[in-house]
Design a protein around this motif. Structure first.
Motif, PDB file in Angstrom:
ATOM      1  N   UNK A  13       4.450 101.532  68.386  1.00 56.43           N
ATOM      2  CA  UNK A  13       4.418 100.111  67.483  1.00 56.43           C
ATOM      3  C   UNK A  13       5.337 100.622  66.068  1.00 56.43           C
ATOM      4  N   UNK A  14       6.021  99.410  65.538  1.00 56.40           N
ATOM      5  CA  UNK A  14       6.802  99.440  64.286  1.00 56.40           C
ATOM      6  C   UNK A  14       5.811  98.822  63.150  1.00 56.40           C
ATOM      7  N   UNK A  15       6.062  99.196  62.057  1.00 54.29           N
ATOM      8  CA  UNK A  15       5.578  98.610  60.818  1.00 54.29           C
ATOM      9  C   UNK A  15       6.334  97.913  59.654  1.00 54.29           C
ATOM     10  N   UNK A  16       6.094  96.877  59.218  1.00 51.76           N
ATOM     11  CA  UNK A  16       7.037  96.144  58.289  1.00 51.76           C
ATOM     12  C   UNK A  16       6.257  96.379  56.948  1.00 51.76           C
ATOM     13  N   UNK A  17       7.082  97.067  56.031  1.00 47.72           N
ATOM     14  CA  UNK A  17       6.767  97.144  54.634  1.00 47.72           C
ATOM     15  C   UNK A  17       7.322  96.113  53.694  1.00 47.72           C
ATOM     16  N   UNK A  18       6.533  95.899  52.575  1.00 44.17           N
ATOM     17  CA  UNK A  18       7.377  95.401  51.325  1.00 44.17           C
ATOM     18  C   UNK A  18       7.088  96.312  50.280  1.00 44.17           C
ATOM     19  N   UNK A  43      -0.895  90.023  59.287  1.00 39.96           N
ATOM     20  CA  UNK A  43      -2.063  90.466  58.530  1.00 39.96           C
ATOM     21  C   UNK A  43      -1.561  90.763  57.076  1.00 39.96           C
ATOM     22  N   UNK A  44      -1.329  91.882  56.345  1.00 41.54           N
ATOM     23  CA  UNK A  44      -1.189  92.361  55.126  1.00 41.54           C
ATOM     24  C   UNK A  44      -0.083  91.233  54.428  1.00 41.54           C
ATOM     25  N   UNK A  45       1.096  91.006  54.967  1.00 39.62           N
ATOM     26  CA  UNK A  45       2.095  90.233  54.321  1.00 39.62           C
ATOM     27  C   UNK A  45       1.990  88.776  54.992  1.00 39.62           C
ATOM     28  N   UNK A  77       0.997  97.288  55.451  1.00 40.05           N
ATOM     29  CA  UNK A  77       1.934  97.057  56.130  1.00 40.05           C
ATOM     30  C   UNK A  77       1.687  96.069  57.316  1.00 40.05           C
ATOM     31  N   UNK A  78       2.270  95.740  57.845  1.00 43.49           N
ATOM     32  CA  UNK A  78       2.337  94.689  58.933  1.00 43.49           C
ATOM     33  C   UNK A  78       2.861  95.290  60.317  1.00 43.49           C
TER      34      UNK A  78
END
Length: 257
Positions: free
Chosen positions: A107-112, A145-147, A127-128
């Motif tokens: 799976x991939x993760x999205x970060x800010x 979730x997170x963002x 992360x998302x």
């Protein structure tokens, strides 16, 4: 025991609301490049739309493969399989998409966050998750979730990919696994590729390996379902992981140990 090593990429992508019916091709790290129309949900479940633009990507095939120089330094640098950098249009927020070898699903993760923040925060950095099954060339869905990231659709992206015909299924390749040691001992290897259907192969069909480590020298079609590719294998160019094999519109992999 012989195992199937060639799998036809004919399985339809999981159906979910944000991905159009034509988006059949699984996404790769480079597919993040470009501008995406994204949706978020806030604390009151309101939907917010924005744009993010990814300007550069860096990837490698497996954790064991050499780490390219473009991969961010520090932290667990050698274990990132994909890092894609970008910014959000509304507030110029730094964003990233990443994939790590520790995840068995991929799976991939999205970060800010910046590279430094991710290196410092480690596994505690928010992360998302973007499930691998929901990321295609033109769209993705997130776990919200997170963002609050919900989905994304890539601007000006078209994907007219279609699954191969049923009579073009590739069933096996023999050998299904190779190694540097085997290539040192036997640099000329015969690969026996077996298809199904009637016919599976026709005159002019040729096997191709997506690696300069394996070069077919002589190819022979036997009947309608077997192709023998006598190939030169360069052991020093082999790297652990998977090598894509194709015959016509059919695709699969062999494994390098």
């Amino acid at each position: 025991m012989k195992k199937k090593a060639l799998v036809v990429l004919a399985a339809c992508a999981a159906v979910f609301s944000v991905i159009p019916a034509f988006a059949l091709t699984p996404g790769t790290c480079d597919d993040f490049l470009g501008t995406w129309a994204v949706t978020y949900t806030d604390n009151t479940s309101n939907t917010i739309t924005d744009n993010i633009t990814v300007t550069d990507t860096c990837s490698k095939a497996t954790a064991e493969a050499p780490t390219p120089s473009c991969m961010p330094a520090g932290g667990i640098r050698d274990n990132w399989l994909c890092v894609a950098h970008g910014r959000r249009q509304s507030d110029n927020q730094t964003i990233q998409f990443r994939q790590i070898s520790f995840d068995p699903i991929g799976d991939y993760a999205y970060y800010e966050a910046t590279d430094e923040e991710i290196n410092t925060g480690g596994q505690d950095e928010p992360y998302e998750k973007i499930p691998k099954t929901t990321f295609t060339k033109c769209a993705f869905a997130a776990d919200n979730a997170s963002y609050g990231l919900k989905s994304g659709v890539k601007n000006d992206c078209t994907d007219n990919a279609t699954p191969p015909e049923d009579n073009c299924t590739l069933e096996k390749v023999i050998p299904s696994r190779i190694s540097k040691l085997a290539a040192l001992i036997q640099p000329i290897m015969p690969f026996v590729i077996i298809g199904s259907g009637d016919p599976a192969f026709v005159m002019g069909d040729r096997a191709a390996f997506d690696s300069n480590a394996i070069k077919p020298v002589i190819q022979l079609r036997i009947g309608k379902k077997v192709i023998i590719a006598l190939s030169l294998v360069r052991p020093l160019k082999l790297t652990p992981g998977e090598i894509k094999v194709s015959i016509g519109d059919c695709f699969g992999t062999i494994t390098v140990k």
